[in-house]
Every structure is written in structure tokens, then in C-alpha cells.
Design a protein around this motif. Structure first.
Motif, PDB file in Angstrom:
ATOM      1  N   GLU A 264       4.716   0.080   7.985  1.00  0.00           N
ATOM      2  CA  GLU A 264       4.101   0.127   9.302  1.00  0.00           C
ATOM      3  C   GLU A 264       2.905   1.066   9.216  1.00  0.00           C
ATOM      4  O   GLU A 264       3.053   2.250   8.919  1.00  0.00           O
ATOM      5  CB  GLU A 264       5.103   0.611  10.350  1.00  0.00           C
ATOM      6  N   ASN A 265       1.698   0.506   9.440  1.00  0.00           N
ATOM      7  CA  ASN A 265       0.491   1.306   9.259  1.00  0.00           C
ATOM      8  C   ASN A 265      -0.682   0.592   9.940  1.00  0.00           C
ATOM      9  O   ASN A 265      -0.578  -0.580  10.332  1.00  0.00           O
ATOM     10  CB  ASN A 265       0.199   1.490   7.766  1.00  0.00           C
ATOM     11  N   GLY A 266      -1.806   1.279  10.039  1.00  0.00           N
ATOM     12  CA  GLY A 266      -2.991   0.671  10.621  1.00  0.00           C
ATOM     13  C   GLY A 266      -3.611  -0.364   9.710  1.00  0.00           C
ATOM     14  O   GLY A 266      -4.252  -1.309  10.158  1.00  0.00           O
ATOM     15  N   THR A 267      -3.409  -0.197   8.399  1.00  0.00           N
ATOM     16  CA  THR A 267      -3.896  -1.136   7.386  1.00  0.00           C
ATOM     17  C   THR A 267      -2.796  -1.354   6.356  1.00  0.00           C
ATOM     18  O   THR A 267      -2.126  -0.401   5.957  1.00  0.00           O
ATOM     19  CB  THR A 267      -5.150  -0.599   6.678  1.00  0.00           C
ATOM     20  N   ILE A 268      -2.627  -2.599   5.929  1.00  0.00           N
ATOM     21  CA  ILE A 268      -1.620  -2.918   4.916  1.00  0.00           C
ATOM     22  C   ILE A 268      -2.287  -3.714   3.793  1.00  0.00           C
ATOM     23  O   ILE A 268      -3.032  -4.655   4.056  1.00  0.00           O
ATOM     24  CB  ILE A 268      -0.458  -3.730   5.509  1.00  0.00           C
ATOM     25  N   THR A 269      -2.031  -3.305   2.546  1.00  0.00           N
ATOM     26  CA  THR A 269      -2.548  -4.064   1.404  1.00  0.00           C
ATOM     27  C   THR A 269      -1.395  -4.640   0.600  1.00  0.00           C
ATOM     28  O   THR A 269      -0.297  -4.105   0.596  1.00  0.00           O
ATOM     29  CB  THR A 269      -3.417  -3.181   0.482  1.00  0.00           C
ATOM     30  N   ALA A 270      -1.692  -5.746  -0.081  1.00  0.00           N
ATOM     31  CA  ALA A 270      -0.702  -6.388  -0.952  1.00  0.00           C
ATOM     32  C   ALA A 270      -1.415  -6.817  -2.224  1.00  0.00           C
ATOM     33  O   ALA A 270      -2.364  -7.614  -2.180  1.00  0.00           O
ATOM     34  CB  ALA A 270      -0.080  -7.595  -0.252  1.00  0.00           C
ATOM     35  N   THR A 271      -0.972  -6.275  -3.372  1.00  0.00           N
ATOM     36  CA  THR A 271      -1.608  -6.539  -4.659  1.00  0.00           C
ATOM     37  C   THR A 271      -0.632  -7.259  -5.576  1.00  0.00           C
ATOM     38  O   THR A 271       0.492  -6.785  -5.778  1.00  0.00           O
ATOM     39  CB  THR A 271      -2.058  -5.227  -5.321  1.00  0.00           C
ATOM     40  N   PRO A 272      -1.030  -8.423  -6.145  1.00  0.00           N
ATOM     41  CA  PRO A 272      -0.111  -9.172  -7.006  1.00  0.00           C
ATOM     42  C   PRO A 272       0.077  -8.493  -8.364  1.00  0.00           C
ATOM     43  O   PRO A 272      -0.853  -7.896  -8.905  1.00  0.00           O
ATOM     44  CB  PRO A 272      -0.802 -10.528  -7.161  1.00  0.00           C
ATOM     45  N   LEU A 273       1.291  -8.589  -8.917  1.00  0.00           N
ATOM     46  CA  LEU A 273       1.550  -8.040 -10.250  1.00  0.00           C
ATOM     47  C   LEU A 273       1.131  -9.036 -11.330  1.00  0.00           C
ATOM     48  O   LEU A 273       0.865  -8.648 -12.465  1.00  0.00           O
ATOM     49  CB  LEU A 273       3.030  -7.700 -10.397  1.00  0.00           C
ATOM     50  N   LYS A 274       1.080 -10.319 -10.976  1.00  0.00           N
ATOM     51  CA  LYS A 274       0.662 -11.360 -11.913  1.00  0.00           C
ATOM     52  C   LYS A 274      -0.420 -12.206 -11.258  1.00  0.00           C
ATOM     53  O   LYS A 274      -0.440 -12.389 -10.035  1.00  0.00           O
ATOM     54  CB  LYS A 274       1.850 -12.233 -12.320  1.00  0.00           C
TER      55      LYS A 274
ATOM     56  N   SER B 142       0.803  -1.220   0.000  1.00  0.00           N
ATOM     57  CA  SER B 142       0.000   0.000   0.000  1.00  0.00           C
ATOM     58  C   SER B 142       0.837   1.271   0.000  1.00  0.00           C
ATOM     59  O   SER B 142       0.344   2.334  -0.359  1.00  0.00           O
ATOM     60  CB  SER B 142      -0.957  -0.004   1.204  1.00  0.00           C
ATOM     61  N   ASN B 143       2.116   1.181   0.376  1.00  0.00           N
ATOM     62  CA  ASN B 143       2.986   2.361   0.324  1.00  0.00           C
ATOM     63  C   ASN B 143       3.762   2.453  -0.990  1.00  0.00           C
ATOM     64  O   ASN B 143       4.654   3.290  -1.137  1.00  0.00           O
ATOM     65  CB  ASN B 143       3.960   2.362   1.502  1.00  0.00           C
ATOM     66  N   GLY B 144       3.404   1.573  -1.955  1.00  0.00           N
ATOM     67  CA  GLY B 144       4.053   1.613  -3.259  1.00  0.00           C
ATOM     68  C   GLY B 144       5.278   0.735  -3.384  1.00  0.00           C
ATOM     69  O   GLY B 144       5.789   0.531  -4.489  1.00  0.00           O
ATOM     70  N   LYS B 145       5.764   0.193  -2.290  1.00  0.00           N
ATOM     71  CA  LYS B 145       6.947  -0.667  -2.347  1.00  0.00           C
ATOM     72  C   LYS B 145       6.609  -1.982  -3.030  1.00  0.00           C
ATOM     73  O   LYS B 145       5.528  -2.539  -2.849  1.00  0.00           O
ATOM     74  CB  LYS B 145       7.476  -0.947  -0.936  1.00  0.00           C
ATOM     75  N   LYS B 146       7.572  -2.484  -3.802  1.00  0.00           N
ATOM     76  CA  LYS B 146       7.403  -3.783  -4.454  1.00  0.00           C
ATOM     77  C   LYS B 146       8.160  -4.833  -3.663  1.00  0.00           C
ATOM     78  O   LYS B 146       9.284  -4.609  -3.217  1.00  0.00           O
ATOM     79  CB  LYS B 146       7.898  -3.732  -5.903  1.00  0.00           C
ATOM     80  N   VAL B 147       7.522  -5.981  -3.511  1.00  0.00           N
ATOM     81  CA  VAL B 147       8.133  -7.109  -2.803  1.00  0.00           C
ATOM     82  C   VAL B 147       8.375  -8.213  -3.816  1.00  0.00           C
ATOM     83  O   VAL B 147       7.471  -8.600  -4.559  1.00  0.00           O
ATOM     84  CB  VAL B 147       7.218  -7.632  -1.670  1.00  0.00           C
ATOM     85  N   SER B 148       9.601  -8.701  -3.888  1.00  0.00           N
ATOM     86  CA  SER B 148       9.964  -9.711  -4.883  1.00  0.00           C
ATOM     87  C   SER B 148       9.537 -11.107  -4.458  1.00  0.00           C
ATOM     88  O   SER B 148       9.306 -11.382  -3.272  1.00  0.00           O
ATOM     89  CB  SER B 148      11.476  -9.689  -5.117  1.00  0.00           C
ATOM     90  N   ALA B 149       9.435 -11.984  -5.449  1.00  0.00           N
ATOM     91  CA  ALA B 149       9.037 -13.372  -5.201  1.00  0.00           C
ATOM     92  C   ALA B 149      10.040 -14.053  -4.278  1.00  0.00           C
ATOM     93  O   ALA B 149      11.248 -13.858  -4.396  1.00  0.00           O
ATOM     94  CB  ALA B 149       8.941 -14.128  -6.519  1.00  0.00           C
ATOM     95  N   GLY B 150       9.525 -14.862  -3.347  1.00  0.00           N
ATOM     96  CA  GLY B 150      10.375 -15.600  -2.428  1.00  0.00           C
ATOM     97  C   GLY B 150      10.677 -14.866  -1.128  1.00  0.00           C
ATOM     98  O   GLY B 150      11.326 -15.423  -0.240  1.00  0.00           O
ATOM     99  N   THR B 151      10.197 -13.623  -1.004  1.00  0.00           N
ATOM    100  CA  THR B 151      10.474 -12.848   0.208  1.00  0.00           C
ATOM    101  C   THR B 151       9.669 -13.404   1.390  1.00  0.00           C
ATOM    102  O   THR B 151       8.457 -13.578   1.308  1.00  0.00           O
ATOM    103  CB  THR B 151      10.111 -11.356   0.009  1.00  0.00           C
ATOM    104  N   GLU B 152      10.372 -13.678   2.477  1.00  0.00           N
ATOM    105  CA  GLU B 152       9.737 -14.157   3.704  1.00  0.00           C
ATOM    106  C   GLU B 152       9.640 -13.013   4.691  1.00  0.00           C
ATOM    107  O   GLU B 152      10.628 -12.337   4.967  1.00  0.00           O
ATOM    108  CB  GLU B 152      10.525 -15.321   4.310  1.00  0.00           C
ATOM    109  N   THR B 153       8.444 -12.782   5.222  1.00  0.00           N
ATOM    110  CA  THR B 153       8.228 -11.661   6.130  1.00  0.00           C
ATOM    111  C   THR B 153       7.423 -12.096   7.351  1.00  0.00           C
ATOM    112  O   THR B 153       6.857 -13.188   7.382  1.00  0.00           O
ATOM    113  CB  THR B 153       7.467 -10.515   5.428  1.00  0.00           C
TER     114      THR B 153
END
Length: 619
Positions: free
Chosen positions: A87-97, A55-66
Motif C-alpha cells: 500500500e503506497n502512493g506508487t507501486i512498481t513491479a519488476t519481472p525476474l525473467k 517496490s517494497n521488496g516482496k516477491k510475487v509468484s507466477a499465477g498470483t491474481e490480485t
């Protein structure tokens, strides 16, 4: 609320025929709160199996463990190396594929995600609640095999799919769309299967309507042989697409029975002669007569939930004066609607030393309240054949598993195996409805293509932690074990010659985790036996293990009565042996064994031998 899978129970559903209708050229999207498998957690492991944008525009690469955690009443997403991504009250994650997925605590899901904070009103704690936004066809891939075994006949799977799709679209805007039986069980990618994928693909977009309106396509595991009206279960007006019909196809495939179940309890659970002013002297040692029965445990949990106690360990059920279902107040489908209960229980006081006696009495209350008290796992339906009190024993007998409205999953299975197609199955359980194509041209992110080669699971389940606990008083051996994946189990008992003497489970559908089976040994002789356990995964790959079970019942105690005026008890089985003591006529002894014409007996603290001809064996 919704149905159950196989032998799981359905929660109550309030039928709404006026919800917004879905009109779409492409596959509609819905949002599902993930509760069932994830539970309430303040920390979740999130693995990105593909590229995602946060949601903050950052891209997360495949295989990243969090790891997502709660810090200062906000969500914090950090890599396994400690780098804070957001770090936020709400976090979104949108797939590129569209083929990307997220694994949450090891369970994978397609689609995009929104993570929010959720407060538990009971304990005021904050938890992380993931909300999965997914197209309905992909959603169904994770629903159908959770609600119906994927190895069942394809026509039954198709009927289940159409019902599940219709139900989901009917409730698409519900605020409480969760992945549990309160709606429909949704298992994500991890819960999908190639056969149910086929059922989803081959019925794509098909739904049931009445008067051009989506129906509320509820379903249950078994109707016990008779369908029911929605109004009889949830109140309100009866809708035309449910009817009361005898269902000749609703039965267990192996036993041909209509899923009978029984509740049997003693009225008197604890003696009424206990000193309540000295409860600390007996509280831990005194147990209810049916303390091991789940019904009693459910009653205690209900009393806690309803606020009668803060701790189930601080309560003992002393007497169940009344537990009955009213067989004179029946629904159109022959199901009970009212019941009564009267329970006396002991409650330990705050001082931990004294107790008080309390009484709970409910007369003519809805049967659903009685069911909630005894447990929906122990009272699976409202189709009751017997409810009586006899010789201090409460006895309730019923059949079926679920509310009985709409599709019966076992009925669908048996109809499909008898040659009925899915349209015929749906028409029986949802009469007067029309099967229509609600949408087509599935969007590219539906992930429902059956052209993909689905990799089969070729590894059979592993059975571990086998235990055999024997209760010789109840003549029962409880077998317990663990299985590492869902599938089917067959458990048979064999004697020392390899002959099958009992079948405890026959292709029984099970989930991963603990499984149990009871073996009645009332007619089993002492000796060594073998439990042969076959576990098959959802693709049919199986493995058999064997476990030794030894039965060593204690010898039944025989008693005898002296019939001589005076009888000598000797040290050895001989008239020349030393006399240890003398017995009088009609004196009772315990017969330990027999050696020729002599009995080895016990009288008081003395053990010795007497001539068998002077002893009458008591029955």
C-alpha cells in the motif's frame, strides 16, 4: 500526435526536429502510459504471469491474481484472497525473467511497471495509471498490428515498422507517451501477431534520418491521392523530408476509389414556430431533421465540451445557417485551411419548462476547428472537393483519411502488392531520408526472437447479437452484430434462390465489439433474404453464419378521382349490392385494391366498392 490504423483518424502532431537523438548499442527502453484499452479506473485486476518483485521488496509468484485499488488516496495491491501485498502512493513491479508478463484487466504486457495515481482535472477524481517500461522492439510488436492489419503484404508491414520505430525514438522522452492515436496505438502482447513480429525482427534497429537526425515519421491511413507538407497541417517551417506529390497508389483496393466521404445536412433542423415559453410540452417529442446523423450528435458534444451546455440532452440544433470550407484558401497539397459556421440552437433553461434561442458564429477559423465540431470521424481529412449550399442542403465532399503527411498506409499496401519493397515505399513517402541501423545486438529482454514458435489462433471469430432494423421511409436496413475478436468480415445479401444481390462488406478489417452494415433496399422487392456473414481471424481461420432478413414494404397508397356525376359506393363488388354512400364528381378516394372491374376504395371513414371505369387513377 499521431496517425491512425486503417480507417481510424490521426490526431495533430507538432513536429520537432530538435529532440534528443538516441545512440545505443542495445535496444533503447521507453515508458508508455496505458490509457487506450484500460481507460480511467479506480480498480484494476492484475494477474502475474511470472515472478515479479514489488517496490517494497516482496516477491510475487507466477499465477498470483490480485486487485489494485485506491484507498485513502493511495494505491493498494491485494491478492484475490484479501492479503495486502503493498500500500503506497506508487507501486512498481519488476519481472525476474524476461518472458514474464502482467495481465491488466485481461490484456497482457511484457516489461516492468510503475503504477501511479492520476487526477482527472475535469471531475477531480483519482485513477490508477499504469506505466509500462519496455524495450522499443517489444513495444513495436504491440504497435505495428494495431496500426496496420497484420495480414497485409510483408513489405508494407516493414515500411510501417520502420516509420513506427523512427517516430517512437523521436518522441521517446515525451511526457505524454501514451498507447493511443495521440502517439501510437500499443496493444501489448495481446495485440501482437506473428507476421508483424517478423516485420519487426527483419528491420531491427532500422530508422529514417535526415542530416543524421531522426525524422518525425508521421503517417496516416490515406492521403486521398496527394501527399502534404507538415507546415500546411501543423504550422511552423516545412521540413525537407516531406513533399507534395501525386500518389497514384493511394486508393481502396476493392473500389479503386480514393476513400471518398460526404457530409450532407439540412439547414433547417427544427421548425422556428415552437413556443419557447412552453418548451416542456414539446421538448421530448420534437427531433431535429438529421437527429440520427452522427454529425449532429458530434456538434452537440462539441458544444458541451466547449462549455455552451452542460448536457447534450438540453440542446437542440434548430438551424445550420452556414457550414462551409474555404476552397480558395488551399495548402500546397490542395487541402482547406479555413472554414466558417453559423448555428442557431435551442437551450432548455434551468426551470425545465422554457427554452432560449442561442447563436454560434465562427468566420474564417482554422479548418481544424470546423473538423472538431462536425467530428473527425465524419470529416476524415482536409482534402475537400465540394463545399456548397443548395436548396437548403449543406453538402461537403472530400477524400482521404488523415492528415496526408508522410506514409500512407493504404498507399504502402498497394505499392507493396505492386512489387515495391519497403525501402522504395519509405523513399517515396519520406524523400531525402537515409535508412540507417541505429542499434543492434538486441538485449535479451527484447522478446522479439522469431525463432520461437508462435501459436496460431485456429479458432474463428464468433458472430452474435445479430439484428436487422428496417427503416422503410429511408429504404435502409441497418445490420448490427457483435464479433468477439479482431479480424475481417464479409457480408453479402442473397435472395431466396441463393443469388448474391449485394455485398455490404468485403474483407473489411474490424476490431472486437459491435460492427454495422447498411443495406439499401430502394430497389429490393418484398420477400425473404439471407445475410451471409463470414468472419476470419488474423490468422485466416474463418466461419460463416446465415441470418434471415424479411423485407415487407408497405404498399404504396394509390389515389383516384371520381369522374361520374354521382358514383355509388357498394358493400360488395356487385351492382345488386347495397349502396353505402354516394360520391360526387372530382371527389378523391384512396384505392385499397382491385377485384375484377371493381376498386375497393376508402372515402372518409367509409370503405366499399365502386366501378373502376368511373375512377381516374391519380399519379
Amino acid at each position: 500526435m499521431k496517425k491512425i490504423m486503417c480507417m481510424l483518424l490521426i490526431c495533430a502532431v507538432v513536429i520537432s526536429v530538435l529532440s534528443p537523438q538516441i545512440k545505443a548499442e542495445t535496444v533503447p527502453m521507453l515508458e508508455v502510459k496505458l490509457v487506450n484499452y484500460l481507460g480511467n479506473n479506480s480498480s484494476i485486476t492484475v494477474v502475474f504471469n511470472g515472478e515479479y518483485t514489488l517496490s517494497n521488496g516482496k516477491k510475487v509468484s507466477a499465477g498470483t491474481e490480485t486487485v489494485m485499488s485506491i484507498v485513502n488516496n493511495a494505491l493498494k495491491l491485494s491478492t484475490s484472497k484479501g492479503q495486502v501485498l503493498l500500500e503506497n502512493g506508487t507501486i512498481t513491479a519488476t519481472p525476474l525473467k524476461t518472458d514474464s508478463s502482467l495481465a491488466l484487466n485481461g490484456r497482457s504486457y511484457y516489461g516492468s511497471f510503475q503504477f501511479v495515481l492520476e487526477k482527472d482535472t475535469k471531475n477531480n477524481k483519482l485513477y490508477i495509471r499504469p506505466i509500462n517500461k519496455i524495450d522499443i522492439e517489444t513495444y513495436l510488436r504491440g504497435v505495428v498490428p494495431q496500426e496496420m492489419p497484420a495480414l497485409w503484404t510483408m513489405e508494407a508491414l516493414k515500411a510501417q515498422t520502420v516509420a513506427a520505430r523512427t517516430y517512437a525514438l523521436k518522441h521517446i522522452n515525451d511526457a505524454n507517451m501514451v498507447d493511443t492515436i495521440a502517439k501510437q496505438v500499443y496493444g501489448g502482447i495481446t495485440g501482437s501477431h506473428s507476421r508483424s513480429d517478423t516485420a519487426v525482427k527483419e528491420t531491427e534497429g532500422l530508422v529514417l534520418k535526415y542530416n543524421n537526425t531522426l525524422i518525425d515519421a508521421v503517417f496516416s491511413a490515406s492521403n486521398g491521392g496527394k501527399t502534404e507538407l507538415n507546415s500546411s497541417v501543423w504550422g511552423g517551417n516545412a521540413v525537407p523530408y516531406f513533399a507534395v506529390e501525386e500518389d497514384a497508389y493511394d486508393f481502396h483496393p476493392s473500389t479503386k476509389e480514393k476513400f471518398p466521404w460526404v457530409i450532407q445536412l439540412k439547414q433547417q433542423q427544427v421548425t422556428d414556430k415552437l413556443d419557447l415559453d412552453a418548451a416542456d410540452t414539446w421538448w421530448t417529442s420534437v427531433k431535429e431533421a438529421d437527429a440520427d446523423q452522427q454529425v449532429l450528435k458530434n456538434m452537440k458534444t462539441w458544444l458541451k465540451t466547449e462549455g455552451y451546455t452542460s448536457d447534450v440532452n438540453k440542446i437542440k440544433i434548430s438551424t445550420i445557417s452556414k457550414l462551409e470550407l474555404d476552397l480558395k484558401a488551399l495548402s500546397a497539397g490542395g487541402r482547406v485551411s479555413k472554414g466558417s459556421v453559423k448555428v442557431e440552437y435551442l437551450l432548455i433553461k434551468a426551470d425545465g419548462k422554457t427554452a432560449e434561442k442561442k447563436t454560434l458564429e465562427l468566420n474564417g477559423v482554422p479548418a481544424s476547428k470546423i473538423r472538431a465540431m462536425v467530428g473527425i470521424d465524419k470529416m476524415p481529412s482536409y482534402l475537400i472537393d465540394v463545399s456548397e449550399l443548395k436548396n437548403g442542403i449543406i453538402f461537403i465532399k472530400g477524400r482521404g483519411n488523415g492528415h496526408g503527411v508522410g506514409l500512407s498506409q493504404y498507399g504502402a499496401k498497394n505499392r507493396a502488392e505492386a512489387g515495391h519493397n519497403y525501402k522504395q515505399i519509405l523513399q517515396f513517402y519520406y524523400p531525402r531520408t537515409t535508412l540507417v541501423k541505429e542499434y543492434s545486438n538486441a538485449s535479451s529482454n527484447s522478446n522479439t526472437s522469431t525463432n520461437k514458435t508462435v501459436k496460431k489462433d485456429t479458432v474463428a471469430p464468433v458472430i452474435s447479437s445479430f439484428k436487422a432494423n428496417t427503416d422503410y421511409k429511408k429504404n435502409t436496413v441497418k445490420l448490427s452484430m457483435k464479433i468477439n475478436k479482431a479480424g475481417k468480415t464479409t457480408i453479402i445479401m442473397k435472395d431466396s434462390k441463393g443469388k448474391t444481390i449485394s455485398t455490404l462488406a468485403n474483407n473489411k478489417a474490424v476490431k472486437s465489439g459491435s460492427i454495422y452494415a447498411d443495406w439499401n433496399i430502394s430497389k429490393i422487392a418484398n420477400g425473404n433474404y439471407t445475410a451471409e456473414i463470414t468472419a476470419a481471424n488474423l490468422d485466416g481461420y474463418k466461419k460463416t453464419i446465415k441470418q434471415k432478413v424479411t423485407i415487407s414494404k408497405p404498399a404504396k397508397e394509390k389515389k383516384g378521382s371520381v369522374k361520374a356525376s354521382v358514383l355509388n359506393v357498394r358493400q360488395k363488388p356487385s351492382t345488386s349490392s347495397k349502396v353505402m354512400t354516394k360520391l360526387k364528381k372530382k371527389q378523391t378516394v384512396i384505392i385499397l385494391s382491385q377485384q375484377g372491374t371493381w376498386y375497393k376504395v376508402k372515402s372518409g371513414s367509409k370503405t366499399g366498392y365502386v366501378s373502376a371505369k368511373y375512377i381516374t387513377v391519380l399519379k
